[in-house]
Motif scaffolding. Structure first.
Motif, mmCIF file in Angstrom:
data_model
loop_
_atom_site.group_PDB
_atom_site.id
_atom_site.type_symbol
_atom_site.label_atom_id
_atom_site.label_comp_id
_atom_site.label_asym_id
_atom_site.label_seq_id
_atom_site.Cartn_x
_atom_site.Cartn_y
_atom_site.Cartn_z
ATOM 1 N N LEU A 234 -5.253 1.851 18.438
ATOM 2 C CA LEU A 234 -5.348 0.690 17.553
ATOM 3 C C LEU A 234 -6.374 0.968 16.466
ATOM 4 C CD1 LEU A 234 -5.517 -2.127 20.259
ATOM 5 C CD2 LEU A 234 -3.486 -1.218 19.153
ATOM 6 N N GLU A 235 -6.019 0.666 15.238
ATOM 7 C CA GLU A 235 -6.932 0.835 14.108
ATOM 8 C C GLU A 235 -6.857 -0.377 13.211
ATOM 9 O OE1 GLU A 235 -5.154 4.590 12.828
ATOM 10 O OE2 GLU A 235 -7.092 5.559 13.162
ATOM 11 N N ASP A 236 -8.015 -0.813 12.766
ATOM 12 C CA ASP A 236 -8.102 -1.933 11.835
ATOM 13 C C ASP A 236 -7.695 -1.440 10.449
ATOM 14 O OD1 ASP A 236 -8.663 -4.139 10.350
ATOM 15 O OD2 ASP A 236 -10.714 -4.390 11.083
ATOM 16 N N THR A 237 -6.666 -2.047 9.870
ATOM 17 C CA THR A 237 -6.195 -1.587 8.564
ATOM 18 C C THR A 237 -7.259 -1.771 7.495
ATOM 19 O OG1 THR A 237 -5.185 -3.765 8.209
ATOM 20 C CG2 THR A 237 -3.776 -2.025 9.113
ATOM 21 N N ALA A 238 -8.104 -2.798 7.640
ATOM 22 C CA ALA A 238 -9.192 -2.986 6.677
ATOM 23 C C ALA A 238 -10.165 -1.812 6.743
ATOM 24 C CB ALA A 238 -9.922 -4.301 6.943
ATOM 25 N N GLU A 239 -10.424 -1.339 7.958
ATOM 26 C CA GLU A 239 -11.311 -0.181 8.096
ATOM 27 C C GLU A 239 -10.665 1.063 7.503
ATOM 28 O OE1 GLU A 239 -14.538 2.105 8.964
ATOM 29 O OE2 GLU A 239 -14.339 -0.071 9.043
ATOM 30 N N LEU A 240 -9.347 1.210 7.695
ATOM 31 C CA LEU A 240 -8.658 2.348 7.087
ATOM 32 C C LEU A 240 -8.748 2.295 5.571
ATOM 33 C CD1 LEU A 240 -5.439 2.546 9.309
ATOM 34 C CD2 LEU A 240 -7.445 4.028 9.386
ATOM 35 N N GLY B 44 11.876 7.233 16.195
ATOM 36 C CA GLY B 44 11.499 6.677 14.903
ATOM 37 C C GLY B 44 10.029 6.882 14.612
ATOM 38 N N ALA B 45 9.514 6.053 13.725
ATOM 39 C CA ALA B 45 8.106 6.157 13.350
ATOM 40 C C ALA B 45 7.228 5.894 14.572
ATOM 41 C CB ALA B 45 7.776 5.160 12.235
ATOM 42 N N GLY B 46 6.197 6.705 14.709
ATOM 43 C CA GLY B 46 5.308 6.584 15.858
ATOM 44 C C GLY B 46 4.236 5.544 15.673
ATOM 45 N N HIS B 47 4.329 4.732 14.663
ATOM 46 C CA HIS B 47 3.301 3.717 14.437
ATOM 47 C C HIS B 47 3.960 2.412 13.998
ATOM 48 C CE1 HIS B 47 3.894 5.429 10.386
ATOM 49 N NE2 HIS B 47 3.628 4.210 9.961
ATOM 50 N N ARG B 48 3.262 1.339 14.236
ATOM 51 C CA ARG B 48 3.690 0.006 13.839
ATOM 52 C C ARG B 48 2.500 -0.717 13.221
ATOM 53 N NH1 ARG B 48 7.602 2.265 15.429
ATOM 54 N NH2 ARG B 48 9.350 1.482 16.684
ATOM 55 N N THR B 49 2.766 -1.777 12.495
ATOM 56 C CA THR B 49 1.714 -2.621 11.930
ATOM 57 C C THR B 49 1.869 -4.017 12.486
ATOM 58 O OG1 THR B 49 1.621 -1.319 9.888
ATOM 59 C CG2 THR B 49 0.676 -3.517 9.837
ATOM 60 N N LEU C 269 5.420 -2.094 21.632
ATOM 61 C CA LEU C 269 5.590 -0.943 22.520
ATOM 62 C C LEU C 269 7.013 -0.861 23.047
ATOM 63 C CD1 LEU C 269 4.544 1.399 24.250
ATOM 64 C CD2 LEU C 269 3.778 -0.287 25.935
ATOM 65 N N GLN C 270 7.582 -1.991 23.471
ATOM 66 C CA GLN C 270 8.951 -1.973 23.980
ATOM 67 C C GLN C 270 9.932 -1.570 22.891
ATOM 68 O OE1 GLN C 270 9.787 -2.372 27.270
ATOM 69 N NE2 GLN C 270 7.547 -2.262 27.416
ATOM 70 N N GLU C 271 9.702 -2.035 21.679
ATOM 71 C CA GLU C 271 10.588 -1.643 20.575
ATOM 72 C C GLU C 271 10.507 -0.144 20.319
ATOM 73 O OE1 GLU C 271 11.155 -2.528 15.780
ATOM 74 O OE2 GLU C 271 9.689 -3.675 16.972
ATOM 75 N N TRP C 272 9.282 0.400 20.394
ATOM 76 C CA TRP C 272 9.129 1.848 20.169
ATOM 77 C C TRP C 272 9.751 2.644 21.304
ATOM 78 C CZ3 TRP C 272 6.317 5.653 22.848
ATOM 79 C CH2 TRP C 272 6.242 6.885 22.195
ATOM 80 N N PRO D 77 -7.546 -8.905 13.639
ATOM 81 C CA PRO D 77 -7.151 -8.537 12.268
ATOM 82 C C PRO D 77 -5.825 -7.797 12.268
ATOM 83 C CG PRO D 77 -8.776 -6.996 13.107
ATOM 84 C CD PRO D 77 -8.617 -8.052 14.164
ATOM 85 N N GLU D 78 -5.378 -7.441 11.083
ATOM 86 C CA GLU D 78 -4.161 -6.642 10.969
ATOM 87 C C GLU D 78 -4.421 -5.267 11.573
ATOM 88 O OE1 GLU D 78 -1.148 -6.338 7.394
ATOM 89 O OE2 GLU D 78 -2.738 -4.855 7.150
ATOM 90 N N LEU D 79 -3.511 -4.821 12.439
ATOM 91 C CA LEU D 79 -3.721 -3.588 13.193
ATOM 92 C C LEU D 79 -2.620 -2.583 12.894
ATOM 93 C CD1 LEU D 79 -4.653 -5.018 16.713
ATOM 94 C CD2 LEU D 79 -6.211 -4.227 14.925
ATOM 95 N N ARG D 80 -3.040 -1.336 12.801
ATOM 96 C CA ARG D 80 -2.094 -0.219 12.737
ATOM 97 C C ARG D 80 -2.047 0.409 14.125
ATOM 98 N NH1 ARG D 80 -1.875 5.398 11.250
ATOM 99 N NH2 ARG D 80 -0.025 5.862 9.997
ATOM 100 N N VAL D 81 -0.866 0.436 14.731
ATOM 101 C CA VAL D 81 -0.710 0.852 16.125
ATOM 102 C C VAL D 81 0.099 2.141 16.170
ATOM 103 C CG1 VAL D 81 0.026 0.146 18.422
ATOM 104 C CG2 VAL D 81 -0.696 -1.577 16.759
ATOM 105 N N ARG D 82 -0.408 3.109 16.931
ATOM 106 C CA ARG D 82 0.308 4.372 17.135
ATOM 107 C C ARG D 82 0.544 4.584 18.626
ATOM 108 N NH1 ARG D 82 -3.031 8.899 14.262
ATOM 109 N NH2 ARG D 82 -4.770 7.599 14.960
ATOM 110 N N PHE D 83 1.720 5.133 18.961
ATOM 111 C CA PHE D 83 2.110 5.345 20.356
ATOM 112 C C PHE D 83 2.317 6.834 20.603
ATOM 113 C CE2 PHE D 83 3.877 1.254 18.965
ATOM 114 C CZ PHE D 83 3.232 0.400 19.845
ATOM 115 N N THR D 84 1.884 7.300 21.778
ATOM 116 C CA THR D 84 2.081 8.684 22.200
ATOM 117 C C THR D 84 2.389 8.683 23.683
ATOM 118 O OG1 THR D 84 0.496 9.472 20.543
ATOM 119 C CG2 THR D 84 1.099 10.990 22.310
ATOM 120 N N ARG D 85 3.460 9.378 24.071
ATOM 121 C CA ARG D 85 3.840 9.438 25.476
ATOM 122 C C ARG D 85 2.971 10.433 26.228
ATOM 123 N NH1 ARG D 85 6.209 5.816 28.170
ATOM 124 N NH2 ARG D 85 7.936 6.941 29.155
#
Length: 556
Positions: free
Chosen positions: A306-312, A272-277, A263-266, A285-293
Motif C-alpha cells: 500500500l502506498e499513499d498517492t499523495a506521498e508518491l 492484468g495490471a499488478g496494481h490498483r488505485t 484483491l479478488q478482482e486481481w 487517503p487515496e491508495l495505490r495497491v500492488r499485488f504479488t503472489r
C-alpha cells in the motif's frame, strides 16, 4: 540412539533447555530397552522355553542375575523419569550395570559361546552416543576385560568348558569398534546439531531483522492467504487503512472491504495490471495497491503493498525539483549575466538627454522585458530551491484574517473587498504556513488582476472549511471576472501559460507544485455565473489514534 550428550551437555556443565530434555528422554528409552531384554531373559528361563545355552552352567544364578537386571532396569527408568540423579551419574551407573550383569549372565550361560556377550554391543553403542569420547572407550575396555576374565575363570574352574579365547577377543574388538563408531557418529551428530543451532539462530535473527524492517517501512505491507486470513500487517499499512476498528482483525474482508474486493478482482485476472488505485474515503487517503503472489511450487498467499498517492506525488515532486535545480543553475549562469548587462546598458541609455520620445519608449520596453525575464528566472530558481515543507496544523480563520489584512494594506483595498467565509469556524488544515501564504497571495493577486470587470471595484471571496466528514479541508479563491477560456483552462497550470500579457505564466504552476509538495491539490473550477474559482484541497488531518492493543501479535 539419536539423543546426544557431550561433555558440555553434562549437568555439571549446565544442561538446560532442549539438550537436557533429549538426554533424559534417551535415558528413559534405553532403560525401556534394557527392561525388555531383562524381562525376555527372565521369562525364557522361568518358563523353560529359551535356548538350552541360557543358564546352562548355573541356572539359579542366571535367573537371579536376570531378575536383578530386570529390577535395576525398572529402577533406572523411574529415576530417569523423576530426574532424581544427575544425568552423567545415571549414564555411568547404567553402563556399569550393563557390563557387570551381561558379563555375569554370559558366565552363567557357559561363556561367550552362548551368544549373550553380544548384548554388550548395544550397551556400549548407547554409552558411546550418550557420553562420547574417553568414557565410551574406557567402558569398552572394561567390558572386554570383564568378558575375558569371566571366560578364563570358567575355563579354569569348570572342566569341559571351551576356552573360546578367540571369540572373546573378537567380541572385545567388536566392542572397541562399536565405541569408536559411536564416537564418530556422535561427533558428527553434535557438529550437525551445532550447525543447525547456528542456522536456527541466524534464521531467527534474520526473521527479527525482516520483521523490524517491514514494520518500519513507509509502504504498507499485508500478507494474506487465499482464505482472507491476514498473516502480517505492519504499522504503515494499519495507518494507511485508517486504523480500522473491527472485532476480527485477521479477516481481510472485514478489516478492509475495498482492499479485499480489489484483491479478488486481481486474483480473477492476475495477468492484468499488478496494481490498483483505491479512492479516498472517510478514514484513509487515496491508495495505490500492488499485488504479488507468494509461493515457489504453488501459490500460498499474496503480498499487498500500500502506498499513499499523495506521498508518491511528493516524491515525484522532489525528483522534478532536483532536475529543475540543475537546469536553473545553468540558466542563472548563462542568462542572468548577459541579461544584467542588457538591463544596465538600457538604464544608462535611458539617462541620455539626446534620446527622443520614440527611443525612450524603446528603452522602456527593453527595461520592462529585462525585468520580466529576470522575474521568470527568479521564480524558477525559487521553485527549484524550495525546501521540504514544514507542515503544521493551521486554524484557517485566524490565519486568513491576518492574511486579508496584509493583502488589503499592500494593494490599497478596502477590507470589505476581500470577504472571508469559513465553515465551521474552527476548521483546521495541514500545510506549511509560508508556502500557503505564497499560494493564496498568488491566487488573490491573479483574482485582483484578471478577475475584475471593467468599471467595477475588485471583489474577492475566500471561502472554505471542512465540507464533509472526510477531514479534508478546502479553500476556494473566487473572483467576479469573466472566467478562463476553456481552451486555455486545460493548460492553465502548465509553465509559461498565461491569460494576460503582464504575468510570467509561472504563478499557477508554482502554486500547484507547492500544494502537491504539501500533499494537497490545486484545481480550477469554472463558475456557471461567471468568474473563476481556484480550489485548494488540503491533505487529511491525521489525528493521533491509539493503535489497537495486540496488533503486533497479528504479525505471525
Amino acid at each position: 540412539m539419536s539423543f546426544l550428550l557431550s561433555d558440555r551437555m553434562m549437568p555439571e556443565h549446565g544442561v538446560v533447555g532442549s539438550a537436557a530434555g533429549d538426554v533424559w528422554r534417551a535415558l528413559r528409552l534405553f532403560s525401556l530397552y534394557r527392561f525388555f531384554v531383562a524381562g525376555m531373559l527372565t521369562a525364557l528361563e522361568v518358563f523353560g522355553t529359551g535356548p538350552q545355552a541360557l543358564g546352562s552352567s548355573h541356572p539359579r544364578l542366571f535367573l537371579l542375575f536376570a531378575f536383578t537386571y530386570l529390577l535395576l532396569s525398572l529402577g533406572f527408568g523411574i529415576v530417569a523419569r523423576l530426574r532424581r540423579l544427575p544425568a552423567s551419574l545415571q549414564i555411568y551407573l547404567q553402563a556399569a550395570t550393563d557390563i557387570s550383569l551381561i558379563t555375569l549372565l554370559t558366565y552363567t550361560s557357559g561363556g561367550v559361546t552362548s551368544g549373550l556377550g553380544m548384548l554388550a554391543i548395544p550397551a556400549i553403542a548407547g554409552l558411546g552416543l550418550l557420553a562420547p569420547g574417553r568414557p565410551a572407550l574406557f567402558f569398552a575396555a572394561l567390558a572386554s576385560i570383564a568378558l575375558l576374565l569371566a571366560q578364563i575363570h570358567g575355563y579354569w574352574f569348570e572342566p569341559g568348558r571351551d576356552s573360546a579365547l578367540t571369540q572373546t577377543g573378537l567380541l572385545g574388538a567388536g566392542l572397541f569398534a562399536t565405541a569408536l563408531l559411536a564416537l564418530v557418529l556422535a561427533r558428527r551428530a553434535m557438529e550437525s546439531e551445532d550447525l543447525a543451532q547456528r542456522r536456527s539462530v541466524d534464521l531467527a535473527n534474520m526473521a527479527e531483522l525482516n520483521a523490524h524492517i517491514i514494520d518500519r517501512m513507509q509502504s504498507g505491507v499485508i500478507v494474506v492467504n487465499d482464505d482472507r486470513h491476514v498473516y502480517l500487517i505492519n504499522e504503515s499499512a494499519w495507518l494507511l487503512l485508517g486504523n480500522p476498528v473491527t472485532a476480527d482483525t485477521s479477516d481481510l474482508s472485514r478489516l478492509a472491504p475495498e482492499l479485499y474486493g480489489a484483491l479478488q478482482e486481481w486474483l480473477r485476472h492476475p495477468t492484468g495490471a499488478g496494481h490498483r488505485t483505491l479512492p479516498a474515503n472517510g478514514h484513509s487517503p487515496e491508495l495505490r495497491v500492488r499485488f504479488t503472489r507468494l509461493g515457489v511450487d504453488k501459490p500460498i498467499g499474496t503480498v499487498i503493498l500500500l502506498e499513499d498517492t499523495a506521498e508518491l506525488r511528493r516524491q515525484m515532486q522532489s525528483i522534478k525539483l532536483a532536475s529543475l535545480g540543475r537546469l536553473t543553475a545553468s540558466i542563472a549562469h548563462e542568462i542572468r549575466n548577459p541579461l544584467g548587462a542588457i538591463s544596465h546598458a538600457a538604464q544608462l541609455l535611458g539617462e541620455s538627454d539626446e534620446l527622443n520620445r520614440a527611443d525612450r519608449r524603446l528603452v522602456g520596453i527593453i527595461q520592462d522585458q529585462s525585468r520580466r525575464m529576470n522575474q521568470v528566472i527568479q521564480n524558477v530558481l525559487d521553485l527549484s530551491r524550495r525546501q521540504a515543507p514544514r507542515i503544521e496544523v493551521l486554524a484557517l480563520r485566524p490565519w486568513l484574517e491576518r492574511f486579508a489584512d496584509e493583502f488589503c494594506r499592500h494593494h490599497n483595498l478596502e477590507r470589505a473587498q476581500l470577504e472571508l467565509s469559513i465553515r465551521p469556524e474552527d476548521a483546521r488544515a495541514c500545510f506549511d504556513a509560508e508556502q500557503l501564504h505564497q499560494v493564496v497571495w498568488n491566487l488573490c493577486t491573479n483574482a485582483l488582476r484578471y478577475g475584475t470587470r471593467a468599471g467595477q471595484p475588485a471583489r474577492i471571496l475566500i471561502q472554505g472549511g471542512t465540507r464533509d466528514v472526510s477531514r479534508h479541508a478546502t479553500l476556494d479563491i473566487i473572483d467576479q471576472g469573466r472566467g478562463v477560456n476553456p481552451s486555455i483552462a486545460r493548460r492553465l497550470f502548465e509553465p509559461f501559460v498565461s491569460t494576460g500579457n503582464e504575468g510570467t505564466g509561472l504563478g499557477l504552476y508554482i502554486s500547484r507544485e507547492l500544494c502537491e509538495n504539501n500533499g494537497g491539490t490545486l484545481d480550477y473550477i469554472p463558475l456557471p455565473t461567471g468568474g473563476s474559482c481556484f480550489r485548494i484541497q488540503f491533505p487529511p488531518h491525521e489525528t493521533t489514534t491509539p493503535v489497537m492493543e495486540g496488533r503486533r501479535s497479528r504479525q505471525a
